[in-house]
Design a protein around this motif. Sequence first.
Motif, short mmCIF file in Angstrom:
data_model
loop_
_atom_site.label_atom_id
_atom_site.label_comp_id
_atom_site.label_asym_id
_atom_site.label_seq_id
_atom_site.Cartn_x
_atom_site.Cartn_y
_atom_site.Cartn_z
N LEU A 88 41.78 39.65 42.26
CA LEU A 88 41.21 39.89 42.95
C LEU A 88 39.63 41.37 41.95
CD1 LEU A 88 42.75 42.37 45.54
CD2 LEU A 88 41.43 39.90 46.10
N VAL A 89 40.36 41.37 40.39
CA VAL A 89 39.45 41.32 39.79
C VAL A 89 39.58 40.45 38.30
CG1 VAL A 89 38.16 42.68 38.40
CG2 VAL A 89 39.33 43.97 40.94
N HIS A 90 38.47 39.92 38.61
CA HIS A 90 39.27 38.54 37.11
C HIS A 90 37.54 38.23 36.94
CE1 HIS A 90 41.35 35.40 35.99
NE2 HIS A 90 39.78 33.55 36.44
N TRP A 91 37.81 37.75 34.81
CA TRP A 91 36.46 37.24 34.40
C TRP A 91 36.94 35.82 34.11
CZ3 TRP A 91 32.92 40.99 31.79
CH2 TRP A 91 31.80 40.15 31.29
N ASN A 92 36.46 35.19 34.66
CA ASN A 92 36.87 33.49 34.56
C ASN A 92 36.43 33.08 32.94
OD1 ASN A 92 38.25 32.65 36.46
ND2 ASN A 92 36.21 32.11 37.20
N GLU A 93 37.07 32.16 32.32
CA GLU A 93 36.64 31.36 31.13
C GLU A 93 35.28 31.09 30.88
OE1 GLU A 93 38.62 28.89 26.89
OE2 GLU A 93 39.73 29.42 28.82
N GLY A 94 34.25 30.91 30.12
CA GLY A 94 33.03 30.46 30.24
C GLY A 94 32.01 31.47 31.36
N GLU A 95 32.21 32.41 31.65
CA GLU A 95 31.07 32.80 32.45
C GLU A 95 31.28 34.24 31.93
OE1 GLU A 95 32.81 31.50 36.81
OE2 GLU A 95 32.71 32.77 36.34
N ALA A 96 29.66 34.58 32.30
CA ALA A 96 29.13 35.60 32.03
C ALA A 96 29.19 37.33 32.57
CB ALA A 96 28.04 35.74 31.31
N PHE A 97 30.08 36.61 33.79
CA PHE A 97 30.42 37.68 34.87
C PHE A 97 31.52 37.78 35.24
CE2 PHE A 97 28.33 33.88 36.36
CZ PHE A 97 29.33 33.88 37.25
N PRO A 98 32.42 39.09 35.81
CA PRO A 98 33.29 39.11 36.29
C PRO A 98 33.49 38.87 37.50
CG PRO A 98 32.57 40.98 36.37
CD PRO A 98 31.53 40.54 35.61
N SER A 99 34.35 38.21 38.68
CA SER A 99 34.09 37.85 40.02
C SER A 99 35.39 39.05 40.37
CB SER A 99 34.96 36.24 39.73
OG SER A 99 33.97 35.51 39.61
N LEU A 100 35.16 38.73 41.71
CA LEU A 100 35.93 39.83 42.34
C LEU A 100 35.76 40.18 43.28
CD1 LEU A 100 34.02 42.31 39.97
CD2 LEU A 100 35.24 43.41 41.51
N GLY A 101 37.09 40.43 44.63
CA GLY A 101 37.30 40.60 45.68
C GLY A 101 37.77 38.60 46.23
N ILE A 102 38.39 39.26 47.54
CA ILE A 102 39.13 38.07 48.18
C ILE A 102 38.42 36.74 48.09
CG2 ILE A 102 40.29 38.93 49.58
CD1 ILE A 102 38.21 37.52 51.80
N GLY A 103 36.65 36.97 48.19
CA GLY A 103 35.83 35.50 47.31
C GLY A 103 35.27 35.60 46.61
N HIS A 104 35.76 35.66 45.18
CA HIS A 104 35.36 36.04 43.74
C HIS A 104 33.88 35.99 43.47
CE1 HIS A 104 38.72 34.88 41.26
NE2 HIS A 104 39.23 35.76 41.81
N PHE A 105 33.26 37.48 44.51
CA PHE A 105 31.80 37.50 44.49
C PHE A 105 31.77 37.84 43.07
CE2 PHE A 105 34.39 39.16 47.92
CZ PHE A 105 33.71 38.40 49.24
N ILE A 106 30.34 37.84 43.02
CA ILE A 106 29.81 37.80 41.56
C ILE A 106 29.39 38.86 41.07
CG2 ILE A 106 28.00 36.97 39.81
CD1 ILE A 106 28.36 34.39 41.42
N TRP A 107 29.91 40.04 39.81
CA TRP A 107 28.98 40.84 39.43
C TRP A 107 28.11 41.42 38.20
CZ3 TRP A 107 32.28 46.19 39.24
CH2 TRP A 107 31.46 47.09 39.03
#
Length: 268
Positions: A53-72
């Motif tokens: 639910l709180v994650h940072w994908n490799e290769g991205e410049a932002f974390p993704s949060l929640g069930i929808g991996h909302f960009i922050w």
Amino acid sequence: MVVGLLLGFAILLLVDETTRGQGALDLSLTEAELAWIGQRVFQNECAGRQECLVHWNEGEAFPSLGIGHFIWYPEGVDERFVESFPALVSFMKERSVPVPEWLEQAAPWPDRVAFQKVADSPGVEALRRFLAETKGLQAEFILQRARSSLKAVVATAPEGERSQIRERLAALISTPGGAYALLDYVNFKGEGLSAAEAYRGEGWGLLQVLRAMSGADDGTVLEQFRSAAATVLTRRANNASDPIEKERWLPGWLKRLDTYREPPESVL
């Protein structure tokens, strides 16, 4: 449950004023259909795991949060992708949900390395618990975004294609599997209305998929949507400057599209 706050919730999707004369696009979901769609989105983004639910994908410049991996976005980061987490926070505040003040600012981690160092810290774990406790509102937020998306997609389509786009949307939302595909894709890859969300001038959102559908008599509208989405996302990966999209992300995207099918009767 992801949709615990949405029991009995019915969604009305209205198209743009230019198409109202043809009748509204109505999407009414049963409790079971809503529960199934919400669970599918959570499974697609997080594999049903709370730690994701709180994650940072490799290769991205932002974390993704929640069930929808909302960009922050962190402070100073402004990429081509539509940022969605601040809108979720605003939605929660409108619903009188107590939101930690620090969530109303930019993401506090400047990069993935910094995030990884605190990924299991008490603060991040508290954020995961907060997001786990508000899954229902997050699902409702996804549905609200889709409500606005249909109006915008129809209005933004080339004038000569609006009737056809509307017919394809109507066919999709007439079944649980089509509704799921529509809502998940908007959350997954956006509406396709931002000029910034494009590689070499070609976008990859809902509008681009609807325009790429064959419209042929063979195959259901859901099969046509699935095939068109695969074409659009493959084109995106081929146009991307970073090879990670084609080498690592595209296989996962195509696997996700393969879930765009009608649910077994036993599920509903």
